[in-house]
Design an enzyme around this catalytic site. Structure first.
Site, PDB file in Angstrom:
ATOM      1  CG  HIS A   1       0.594  18.706 -36.241  1.00 20.46           C
ATOM      2  ND1 HIS A   1       1.890  19.021 -35.936  1.00 20.46           N
ATOM      3  CD2 HIS A   1       0.296  19.424 -37.344  1.00 20.46           C
ATOM      4  CE1 HIS A   1       2.354  19.873 -36.828  1.00 20.46           C
ATOM      5  NE2 HIS A   1       1.407  20.138 -37.689  1.00 20.46           N
TER       6      HIS A   1
ATOM      7  CG  ASP B   1       2.643  16.733 -33.581  1.00 18.74           C
ATOM      8  OD1 ASP B   1       2.588  16.033 -34.609  1.00 18.74           O
ATOM      9  OD2 ASP B   1       2.748  17.973 -33.594  1.00 18.74           O
TER      10      ASP B   1
ATOM     11  CB  CYS C   1       1.852  23.627 -38.873  1.00 21.50           C
ATOM     12  SG  CYS C   1       1.777  22.168 -39.912  1.00 21.50           S
TER      13      CYS C   1
END
Lengths: 251, 86
Positions: free
Chosen positions: A218, A186, A126
């Site tokens: 994600h 994502d 991330c």
């Protein structure tokens, strides 16, 4: 000698950050004399949490010295990681220069371990994926892994509260081979943004390998979230250890 | 996604945290990844007094659906109280 995952030690250590601040880190070490490669684990925006420490132990279990610095330690060494994350979020995140200083100190700490083989890799998820790329274009690393890092490429929206800038222009500075793991569902980073990064790495003649997973969005590595995708995560972990096995193991 | 977007508001009142009761002066409201709740995203509220340091915080992480129900409950409770809640 037991297998690494059957004999490792882990706990907090202190060291001096790039700006001279005393910060803390979570360190996990395999048993034995080594020599072992080292892995710098970068936590995500929610902070120096249990999940990231578990990831740090996972590298030790596979025979790597691993360290995860508390990037939010300047909120106080005794502050709960979630409170430190909330305060750091309110402050707009951490400056890139401060991060690079802490990452550099952590890399030096890994290389200074008596069991080190001198090689160090970096990994982040991330926001940590962007930080992993930032590390690899700023500091001497032997391998890097970017797990769905947002804003390496793309455009930061107007009014965005986090002080963050894209890094793709720095692709020519990449110091070590880059493994990228991304979910095709994502949006941050979107498949088009991953394409942009890949094109920049190709143009710069860099060594890289990308794997993109259908049906994954994600945070597909996050085992305690609905986003977890076992097929992508299991394959992703295998790719990570193959990558580090190639670049961090041996003399 | 990581939204990072935060909607802060001033509040006046008290909250009970790890160190007991304290006065709160702000509420940070945001929809993003939780620290603890088993959802991809949650509506998070940090009731805090920043002047007392990062630990002076009471945090909740609610599913989007339950956060909407909470808003309705708050409005219903205030409406039922009538003049006393004005």
């Amino acid at each position: 000698m037991p297998a690494p995952e059957e004999a490792l030690s882990a706990g907090n250590v202190g060291f001096t950050g790039g700006d001279g601040a005393q910060i803390n880190a979570y360190q996990a070490l395999p048993a034995g004399d080594g020599p072992f490669g080292g892995v710098l684990v970068i936590h995500h925006l929610p902070g120096w949490d249990s999940g990231t420490k578990e990831i740090t132990r996972r590298f030790a279990a596979k025979g790597y010295n691993a360290i995860c610095p508390n990037l939010y330690a300047r909120q106080g060494l005794e502050v709960d990681p979630d409170d430190a994350a909330a305060a750091t979020r309110e402050a707009g995140g951490i400056p890139d220069e401060q991060f690079v200083g802490d990452a550099g100190a952590a890399i030096e700490a890994l290389r200074a371990l008596p069991t080190s083989n001198g090689k160090v890799g970096v990994i982040g998820y991330c926001s940590g994926g962007r930080h992993s790329f930032l590390t690899a274009v700023s500091l001497p690393v032997d391998a890097a892994v970017d797990c769905y890092g947002a804003f390496v490429t793309g455009v930061v929206p107007d009014g965005f509260p986090l002080r963050v800038t894209p890094l793709v222009d720095r692709a020519p500075d990449l110091r070590g081979p880059l493994l990228g793991l991304f979910g095709n569902e994502d949006q941050f980073p979107s498949p088009e943004q991953v394409d942009e990064l890949e094109a920049a790495l190709q143009a710069a003649g860099k060594t890289y390998e990308f794997h993109r997973y259908d049906g994954a969005g994600h945070a597909f590595f996050a085992v305690d979230r609905p986003a977890y995708r076992p097929e992508a995560a299991v394959d992703g972990w295998q790719r990570i250890f193959e990558w580090y096995g190639r670049y961090l193991v041996g003399a | 996604m990581c939204s990072y977007l935060t909607v802060p508001t001033d509040v006046a009142g008290s909250a009970k945290g790890a160190q007991g009761w304290f006065s709160v002066t702000s509420a940070q409201v945001y929809f993003d990844h939780p620290f603890h709740a088993p959802f991809d995203h949650t509506l998070n509220i940090d009731f805090a007094d920043p002047s007392r340091g990062p630990g002076a915080r009471v945090a909740v992480e609610l599913s989007a659906e339950s956060a909407r129900r909470l808003v309705e409950s708050i409005n219903a409770a205030l409406a039922a109280a009538g003049a006393a809640a004005r």
